[in-house]
Write an enzyme that holds these catalytic residues in place. Structure first.
Site, PDB file in Angstrom:
ATOM      1  N   LYS A   1       0.881  -1.153   0.052  1.00 13.42           N
ATOM      2  CA  LYS A   1      -0.091   0.001   0.104  1.00 13.42           C
ATOM      3  C   LYS A   1       0.845   1.175  -0.078  1.00 13.42           C
ATOM      4  CE  LYS A   1      -3.967  -1.778   2.255  1.00 13.42           C
ATOM      5  NZ  LYS A   1      -4.561  -1.770   3.868  1.00 13.42           N
TER       6      LYS A   1
ATOM      7  N   LYS B   1     -12.355  -4.173   4.669  1.00 13.53           N
ATOM      8  CA  LYS B   1     -13.029  -2.968   4.829  1.00 13.53           C
ATOM      9  C   LYS B   1     -12.713  -2.226   3.476  1.00 13.53           C
ATOM     10  CE  LYS B   1     -12.450  -2.867   9.730  1.00 13.53           C
ATOM     11  NZ  LYS B   1     -11.448  -2.281  10.777  1.00 13.53           N
TER      12      LYS B   1
ATOM     13  N   LYS C   1      -9.255 -11.661   0.400  1.00 12.88           N
ATOM     14  CA  LYS C   1      -9.857 -11.523   1.814  1.00 12.88           C
ATOM     15  C   LYS C   1     -11.126 -10.500   2.085  1.00 12.88           C
ATOM     16  CE  LYS C   1      -7.036  -8.745   4.572  1.00 12.88           C
ATOM     17  NZ  LYS C   1      -6.475  -8.170   6.139  1.00 12.88           N
TER      18      LYS C   1
HETATM   19  P1  AMP Z   1      -8.480  -4.760  10.956  1.00 14.13           P
HETATM   20  O1  AMP Z   1      -9.974  -4.588  10.734  1.00 14.13           O
HETATM   21  O2  AMP Z   1      -7.304  -4.791  10.086  1.00 14.13           O
HETATM   22  O3  AMP Z   1      -8.099  -4.015  12.153  1.00 14.13           O
HETATM   23  O4  AMP Z   1      -8.667  -6.342  11.848  1.00 14.13           O
HETATM   24  C1  AMP Z   1      -9.044  -6.395  12.870  1.00 14.13           C
HETATM   25  C2  AMP Z   1      -9.131  -8.075  13.149  1.00 14.13           C
HETATM   26  O5  AMP Z   1     -10.030  -8.718  12.302  1.00 14.13           O
HETATM   27  C3  AMP Z   1      -7.615  -8.780  12.841  1.00 14.13           C
HETATM   28  O6  AMP Z   1      -7.774  -9.685  14.076  1.00 14.13           O
HETATM   29  C4  AMP Z   1      -7.793  -9.277  11.606  1.00 14.13           C
HETATM   30  O7  AMP Z   1      -6.815 -10.311  11.657  1.00 14.13           O
HETATM   31  C5  AMP Z   1      -9.184  -9.961  11.725  1.00 14.13           C
HETATM   32  N1  AMP Z   1      -9.596  -9.776  10.150  1.00 14.13           N
HETATM   33  C6  AMP Z   1      -9.804  -8.781   9.391  1.00 14.13           C
HETATM   34  N2  AMP Z   1     -10.127  -9.536   8.030  1.00 14.13           N
HETATM   35  C7  AMP Z   1     -10.307 -10.568   8.328  1.00 14.13           C
HETATM   36  C8  AMP Z   1     -11.018 -11.694   7.432  1.00 14.13           C
HETATM   37  N3  AMP Z   1     -11.424 -11.395   6.143  1.00 14.13           N
HETATM   38  N4  AMP Z   1     -10.953 -12.785   7.881  1.00 14.13           N
HETATM   39  C9  AMP Z   1     -10.756 -13.090   8.994  1.00 14.13           C
HETATM   40  N5  AMP Z   1      -9.952 -12.271   9.881  1.00 14.13           N
HETATM   41  C10 AMP Z   1      -9.673 -11.027   9.436  1.00 14.13           C
END
Ligand code: AMP
Length: 317
Positions: free
Chosen positions: A108, A192, A189
């Site tokens: 990124k 957001k 994956k």
């Molecule tokens: P973030 O939204 O990047 O702050 O991620 C918050 C938490 O959600 C972290 O523990 C990530 O590992 C988990 N997470 C985010 N996206 C996924 C996904 N597609 N599948 C499983 N876990 C996720």
């Protein structure tokens, strides 16, 4: 045993956040020594809008209570100043070679002149988040493996160089739901910042919105009695649906068509999310703030001696 996990307040939390992080965090709450937080400082590493950040922080805090994180210590990261201070000490422990390898920066930020410096250094902040709480376990999705590995390396290097200060943490990923994929593009994956909204189920989506998203989910053209089976390489869409179904407590027993699979996934996801939506609606911002302020006060106390030990070990007075 101390546990820590933080989520970034950027965009609407989705099913991946729930199955990969929030649900396992809630299931593993065995004491107030589970420290779960909103990583608002991490949201500053990319272009951001202050008003939206404030709203997203409030929304995520409320959601953390709505998913049942009621036996843990909850906090907003920037309310605990030790995070920023230890992050600098760990920047003085990390090597540029290590930060150059971090996936987020590579994908990124690298070679873009307006990339914020903090997008390069944030893995040191993440290491500080974890190490400040003498964390033994970090319950996160599989995408966080590289961060926790770096944190372990920094803790070991710091301890070797300056004396034993930090607990070396372990990553704990859930058996199912560790990597929920985008329903419209099951090779990436669910996130957001997914390219489009088409394949993302948000935790607060209505049953109708969930039904529409699952109905659109990409599968494949195989037909026949064995079409509904897991095979990540050859059948990423169907595999993802099966994993979501399992992680939401459903079963694919007896299901032979994609239509039936999608309907079972819809039911399981709606059933999983409905009580969370209801609790979210019942909560009010004032009581959520109170819980998070009390949590931050406890975090300030818990982190003070760890930061002091790190400062002293490094020769600061
Ligand atoms: P973030 O939204 O990047 O702050 O991620 C918050 C938490 O959600 C972290 O523990 C990530 O590992 C988990 N997470 C985010 N996206 C996924 C996904 N597609 N599948 C499983 N876990 C996720």
């Amino acid at each position: 045993m101390n546990k820590l996990s933080l989520l970034k307040p950027t965009g609407d939390p989705h099913l991946g956040n729930l199955l990969g992080a929030l649900a396992p965090m809630a299931a593993g709450q065995d004491s107030a020594d589970c420290f779960y937080g909103v990583a608002d400082l991490h949201a500053l590493t990319v272009h951001h809008d202050p008003a939206r950040l404030r709203d997203a922080t409030r929304q995520l805090a409320r959601l953390m209570l709505a998913v049942g994180l009621d036996r843990s210590t909850l906090f907003v990261q920037s309310r605990v100043p030790a995070h920023s201070e230890l992050a600098f000490l760990l920047e003085c422990t990390a090597y540029t070679g290590e930060l150059n390898r971090m996936i987020q920066f590579k994908e990124k930020g690298r070679d873009q002149p307006t990339t914020r410096v903090s997008l390069y250094t944030y893995p040191a902040l993440m290491a500080a988040d974890i190490l400040l709480y003498r964390t033994a376990q970090v319950p996160v999705g599989a995408d966080q493996r590289q961060h926790v590995e770096l944190t372990r390396d920094l803790a070991l290097r710091f301890n070797r160089t300056y004396g034993e200060v930090f607990t070396v943490p372990e990553i704990v990923v859930p058996p199912t739901g560790a990597r929920v994929m985008d329903l419209a593009d099951p090779t990436t994956k669910m996130g957001k910042s997914s390219a489009s909204d088409a394949g993302v189920i948000r935790i607060l989506d209505t049953p109708d919105a969930i039904r529409a998203t699952v109905a659109r989910a990409v599968t494949d053209s195989e037909v026949g009695p064995d079409a509904v089976r897991a095979d990540r390489e050859a059948k990423p869409g169907v595999t993802n649906l099966l994993e979501i179904l399992g992680a939401c407590g459903g079963s694919a027993e007896g299901i032979t068509t994609y239509g039936a699979l999608k309907s079972a996934v819809t039911d399981a996801v709606v059933e999983t999310l409905a009580p969370i939506r209801a609790r979210y609606a019942d909560l009010d911002d004032a009581s959520v703030s109170m819980v998070f302020e009390e949590g931050a006060a406890r975090c300030r106390q818990v982190t003070m001696p760890v930061l002091a030990a790190a400062r002293t070990a490094m020769g600061l007075t």
